[in-house]
Write an enzyme that holds these catalytic residues in place. Structure first.
Site, PDB file in Angstrom:
ATOM      1  N   LYS A  36       0.887  -1.214   0.020  1.00 48.97           N
ATOM      2  CA  LYS A  36      -0.064  -0.211  -0.008  1.00 48.97           C
ATOM      3  C   LYS A  36       0.889   1.120   0.002  1.00 48.97           C
ATOM      4  O   LYS A  36       2.015   0.972   0.552  1.00 48.97           O
ATOM      5  CB  LYS A  36      -0.785   0.038   1.258  1.00 48.97           C
ATOM      6  N   ASP A  92      -6.998   4.334  -4.416  1.00 46.98           N
ATOM      7  CA  ASP A  92      -7.607   4.018  -3.449  1.00 46.98           C
ATOM      8  C   ASP A  92      -8.390   5.573  -2.978  1.00 46.98           C
ATOM      9  O   ASP A  92      -8.416   6.520  -4.084  1.00 46.98           O
ATOM     10  CB  ASP A  92      -6.684   3.698  -2.060  1.00 46.98           C
TER      11      ASP A  92
END
Ligand code: NDP
Ligand code: 2IT
Length: 448
Positions: free
Chosen positions: A128, A168
């Site tokens: 991430k 995201d």
């Protein structure tokens, strides 16, 4: 750290090694509660210190991002990529651009991604990244310059077989396109190193819809397991971004009524429910014009609750799709007392540990994010496959695959999460199913 630590001892050690990273502590605690009792019974994992290894990222890259705004002012942001675990495939996971981004948030997201990606059945490790850059109020050119500056550094650390980022919060098709353009320019290669691309240059059909659709499918599976369905149910959705939009759309396709949406300034309550036309307005408002959800209330003459969350509205089903920790214990108690029967999470970790406890005690159906929102990364995985074989599949084919993946994830939860007495604990099911696959790969590699 001793191998047979209790949950409390394990957490004490983790907190000492990662001081102040409260979101990361929370995500690990939720997993440790399921996994430590399991590894205590299965000592091969305990002896190999698998959970200790899984909670330490392979590496964390932190870098400076410098960019110039339209008036010639220089700005400095911080960029990150946490490469968490590549036991079962290349690092894979989104990029978040939001002022609240810090190492704790990205470590919680990267850690969760390990289990989520394992559940998808596809060969993907976990990562991430992102930045504390705030895209709100920036011009298109400013966003482009930021994305290019960010990718100039990130490009040194990613690759189609190494690490494949996606979107995201704050990163959609526009940002992915700017970053892909820069990656291509710097590396002189055209590969599927980012997913969520536009269709013209290797993007996959259904990727935009996948997280939200998958979340609604997961709810449908949970209800089907108890002989029920979404049809005719009143549904609360929070958020109004990518995940919320397509979760709302699929709920409508399945016959449910969506009565709320929200953003960081409050929520709207439309008792008549969303329609295709109203949703098209929201998508335009949030994607192209980047407006506020309060404008919906003005346009359609319904209530807007400033700085509040939707959970006080009576409902059958709830779909948190905005951000982490948006359902606290009083919100969970309110949902339960007003008749809510089931919750599936489009967002990552939207429910606090105390709220989950209350939800479990009341025996609600509760689908945690790492299972319920895995449809997004699953279709990202299918985008990687299509890029590798230089083909593209049809929407029908992809939606069928997405539906089957969500069914399969549900089945994994049933297998590992059914408790004595019959209650299906989806948190435990998702954690154990996700853990076992990655843990077995790590055991096979020996001590690395
Ligand atoms: P978007 O940026 O498209 O939308 C985010 C939404 O959440 C907006 O409505 C935003 O409101 C709201 N929001 C963001 N931060 C906050 C905050 N701190 N407080 C209150 N509201 C907030 O993001 P996505 O829809 O892609 O992501 C939503 C959630 O889903 C996140 O938790 C993400 O991690 C998760 N997720 C996303 C996937 C994907 O494929 N995109 C896949 C799996 C999970 P505002 O417009 O006011 O900022
Ligand atoms: O949280 C997530 O799973 C995502 N933001 C999607 C990640 C991806 O690689 O598609």
């Amino acid at each position: 750290m001793k191998y047979d630590a209790t949950i409390e001892e394990f957490m004490e050690d983790l907190i000492e090694r990662n001081p102040g990273e409260v979101e990361f502590h929370q995500a690990v605690y939720e997993v440790a509660e399921s996994v430590i009792p399991f590894t205590a019974q299965n000592s091969k994992y305990e002896r190999a210190a698998i959970l200790q290894r899984m909670t330490e990222p392979d590496r964390t890259i932190i870098f400076r991002v410098v960019w110039e705004d339209d008036d010639g002012n220089i700005h400095v942001n911080r960029g990150y990529r946490v490469q968490f675990n590549n036991a079962i495939g290349p690092y894979k996971g989104g990029l978040r651009f939001h002022p609240s981004v810090n190492l704790s948030v990205l470590k919680f997201l990267g850690f969760e991604q390990t289990f989520k990606n394992s559940l998808t059945t596809l060969p993907m490790g976990a990562g991430k990244g992102g930045s504390d850059f705030d895209p709100k109020g920036k011009s298109e050119r400013e966003v482009m310059r930021f994305c290019q500056a960010f990718m100039t550094e990130l490009s040194k650390h990613i690759g189609q077989h190494i690490d494949v980022p996606a979107g995201d919060i704050g990163v959609g098709t526009r940002e992915i396109s700017f970053m892909f353009g820069q990656y291509k320019r710097l590396t002189r290669e055209f590969t599927g190193t980012l997913t969520g691309k536009s269709l013209e240059f290797g993007g996959s059909l259904i990727r935009k819809e996948a997280t939200g659709y998958g979340c609604a499918y997961f709810m449908e599976e949970m209800l089907k397991h108890t002989g029920d369905s979404i049809a005719g149910k009143t549904c609360l959705v929070s958020g109004s971004g990518n995940v919320a939009q397509y979760c709302a759309e699929k709920i409508m396709h399945l016959g449910g009524k969506v009565v709320t949406l929200s953003d960081s300034s409050g929520f709207i309550h439309d008792p008549e429910g969303l329609s295709e036309e109203k949703l098209a307005y929201v998508i335009k408002l949030k994607t192209r014009i980047r407006g506020r959800i309060s404008e919906y209330a003005e346009k359609y003459g319904c209530a807007f609750y400033k700085d509040e969350k939707p959970w006080k509205i009576p409902c059958d089903l709830a779909f948190p799709c905005a951000t982490q920790n948006e359902i606290h214990k009083p919100d969970a108690e309110m949902l339960i007392s007003q008749g809510c029967r089931a919750i599936t999470e489009g967002a990552n970790m939207p429910t606090t540990v105390e709220a989950i406890r209350v939800i479990h005690q009341a025996k609600l159906l509760y689908g945690p994010g790492k299972a319920a929102n895995a449809g997004g990364v699953a279709v990202s995985g299918l985008e990687m496959t299509q890029n590798s074989i230089r083909m593209s599949w049809t929407s029908e084919e992809l939606e069928e695959r997405l539906k089957n993946i969500m069914k399969n994830i549900h089945q994994q939860c049933v297998t590992h999460g059914t408790e004595q007495g019959g209650y299906l604990n989806y948190v435990k099911g998702a954690n154990l199913a996700g853990f076992i696959k990655v843990a077995n790969a790590m055991l096979a590699y020996g001590v690395i």
